[in-house]
Scaffold this motif. Structure first.
Motif, mmCIF file in Angstrom:
data_model
loop_
_atom_site.group_PDB
_atom_site.id
_atom_site.type_symbol
_atom_site.label_atom_id
_atom_site.label_comp_id
_atom_site.label_asym_id
_atom_site.label_seq_id
_atom_site.Cartn_x
_atom_site.Cartn_y
_atom_site.Cartn_z
ATOM 1 N N TRP A 128 -17.066 -13.620 27.038
ATOM 2 C CA TRP A 128 -16.317 -13.234 25.849
ATOM 3 C C TRP A 128 -17.089 -12.177 25.070
ATOM 4 C CZ3 TRP A 128 -11.444 -14.484 24.517
ATOM 5 C CH2 TRP A 128 -10.866 -15.571 25.166
ATOM 6 N N TYR A 129 -16.361 -11.223 24.508
ATOM 7 C CA TYR A 129 -16.926 -10.224 23.596
ATOM 8 C C TYR A 129 -16.179 -10.362 22.281
ATOM 9 C CZ TYR A 129 -18.995 -8.030 27.698
ATOM 10 O OH TYR A 129 -19.722 -7.790 28.832
ATOM 11 N N GLN A 130 -16.900 -10.239 21.179
ATOM 12 C CA GLN A 130 -16.289 -10.331 19.856
ATOM 13 C C GLN A 130 -16.590 -9.058 19.083
ATOM 14 O OE1 GLN A 130 -17.791 -13.904 18.063
ATOM 15 N NE2 GLN A 130 -16.689 -15.219 19.469
ATOM 16 N N PHE A 131 -15.546 -8.495 18.498
ATOM 17 C CA PHE A 131 -15.692 -7.291 17.702
ATOM 18 C C PHE A 131 -15.121 -7.558 16.322
ATOM 19 C CE2 PHE A 131 -14.484 -5.780 22.072
ATOM 20 C CZ PHE A 131 -15.785 -5.526 22.493
ATOM 21 N N ASP A 132 -15.842 -7.142 15.299
ATOM 22 C CA ASP A 132 -15.310 -7.234 13.949
ATOM 23 C C ASP A 132 -15.496 -5.884 13.272
ATOM 24 O OD1 ASP A 132 -18.036 -7.177 13.452
ATOM 25 O OD2 ASP A 132 -18.109 -9.091 12.436
ATOM 26 N N GLY A 133 -15.051 -5.779 12.061
ATOM 27 C CA GLY A 133 -15.203 -4.537 11.315
ATOM 28 C C GLY A 133 -14.645 -3.341 12.065
ATOM 29 N N ARG A 134 -15.433 -2.298 12.118
ATOM 30 C CA ARG A 134 -14.986 -1.060 12.752
ATOM 31 C C ARG A 134 -14.821 -1.202 14.260
ATOM 32 N NH1 ARG A 134 -17.840 3.476 8.908
ATOM 33 N NH2 ARG A 134 -16.502 2.964 7.128
ATOM 34 N N GLY A 135 -15.586 -2.072 14.872
ATOM 35 C CA GLY A 135 -15.400 -2.323 16.301
ATOM 36 C C GLY A 135 -13.998 -2.837 16.593
ATOM 37 N N ALA A 136 -13.520 -3.731 15.749
ATOM 38 C CA ALA A 136 -12.159 -4.260 15.916
ATOM 39 C C ALA A 136 -11.121 -3.178 15.655
ATOM 40 C CB ALA A 136 -11.932 -5.450 14.979
ATOM 41 N N VAL A 137 -11.369 -2.329 14.665
ATOM 42 C CA VAL A 137 -10.435 -1.239 14.359
ATOM 43 C C VAL A 137 -10.346 -0.278 15.545
ATOM 44 C CG1 VAL A 137 -10.025 0.755 12.859
ATOM 45 C CG2 VAL A 137 -10.749 -1.418 11.861
ATOM 46 N N ALA A 179 -15.059 8.154 7.426
ATOM 47 C CA ALA A 179 -15.813 9.012 6.505
ATOM 48 C C ALA A 179 -15.273 8.865 5.087
ATOM 49 C CB ALA A 179 -15.756 10.465 6.969
ATOM 50 N N ARG A 180 -13.937 8.823 4.939
ATOM 51 C CA ARG A 180 -13.346 8.630 3.608
ATOM 52 C C ARG A 180 -13.762 7.285 3.019
ATOM 53 N NH1 ARG A 180 -9.025 11.310 5.850
ATOM 54 N NH2 ARG A 180 -7.985 9.422 6.536
ATOM 55 N N GLN A 181 -13.765 6.242 3.852
ATOM 56 C CA GLN A 181 -14.150 4.913 3.371
ATOM 57 C C GLN A 181 -15.601 4.893 2.893
ATOM 58 O OE1 GLN A 181 -13.328 2.276 6.648
ATOM 59 N NE2 GLN A 181 -11.109 2.426 6.393
ATOM 60 N N ASP A 182 -16.451 5.693 3.569
ATOM 61 C CA ASP A 182 -17.873 5.739 3.202
ATOM 62 C C ASP A 182 -18.174 6.743 2.106
ATOM 63 O OD1 ASP A 182 -18.329 3.846 5.150
ATOM 64 O OD2 ASP A 182 -19.171 5.252 6.597
ATOM 65 N N GLY A 183 -17.173 7.537 1.712
ATOM 66 C CA GLY A 183 -17.395 8.569 0.710
ATOM 67 C C GLY A 183 -18.185 9.744 1.251
ATOM 68 N N SER A 184 -18.087 9.980 2.549
ATOM 69 C CA SER A 184 -18.819 11.049 3.212
ATOM 70 C C SER A 184 -17.940 12.284 3.352
ATOM 71 C CB SER A 184 -19.259 10.564 4.603
ATOM 72 O OG SER A 184 -19.812 11.618 5.348
#
Length: 85
Positions: free
Chosen positions: A15-24, A43-48
């Motif tokens: 099994w592999y589990q992805f959360d956060g950006r990996g899941a996106v 980048a927008r989410q990070d304000g970059s």
């Protein structure tokens, strides 16, 4: 898995589990077959101001998925795209 993705590799029985950006990223690949626009969104989410670093991270994640055999490039169709009726 709440707010994440769990993927079974039946060949490796792992099994592999992805959360956060990996899941996106996984969801974008599964739904659209591409991650177009995700680097800019991250980048927008990070304000970059730049998405280049985000794209590098996305590419590295996709490479890791490919290296483990969880994804592969789909064969291209000959003679153009056909639409389902």
């Amino acid at each position: 898995m709440p707010r994440g993705i769990a993927v079974l590799d039946p060949k490796a029985d792992r099994w592999y589990q992805f959360d956060g950006r990996g899941a996106v990223i996984w969801e974008a690949l599964a739904a659209q077959g591409t991650t177009d626009g995700l680097a800019e969104e991250f980048a927008r989410q990070d304000g970059s101001d730049t998405a280049a670093g985000q794209q590098d991270a996305i590419t590295a994640f996709i490479t890791a998925l490919s290296d483990t055999g969880l994804i592969c490039e789909a064969p291209r169709r000959r003679g153009g795209t056909r639409r389902a009726r």
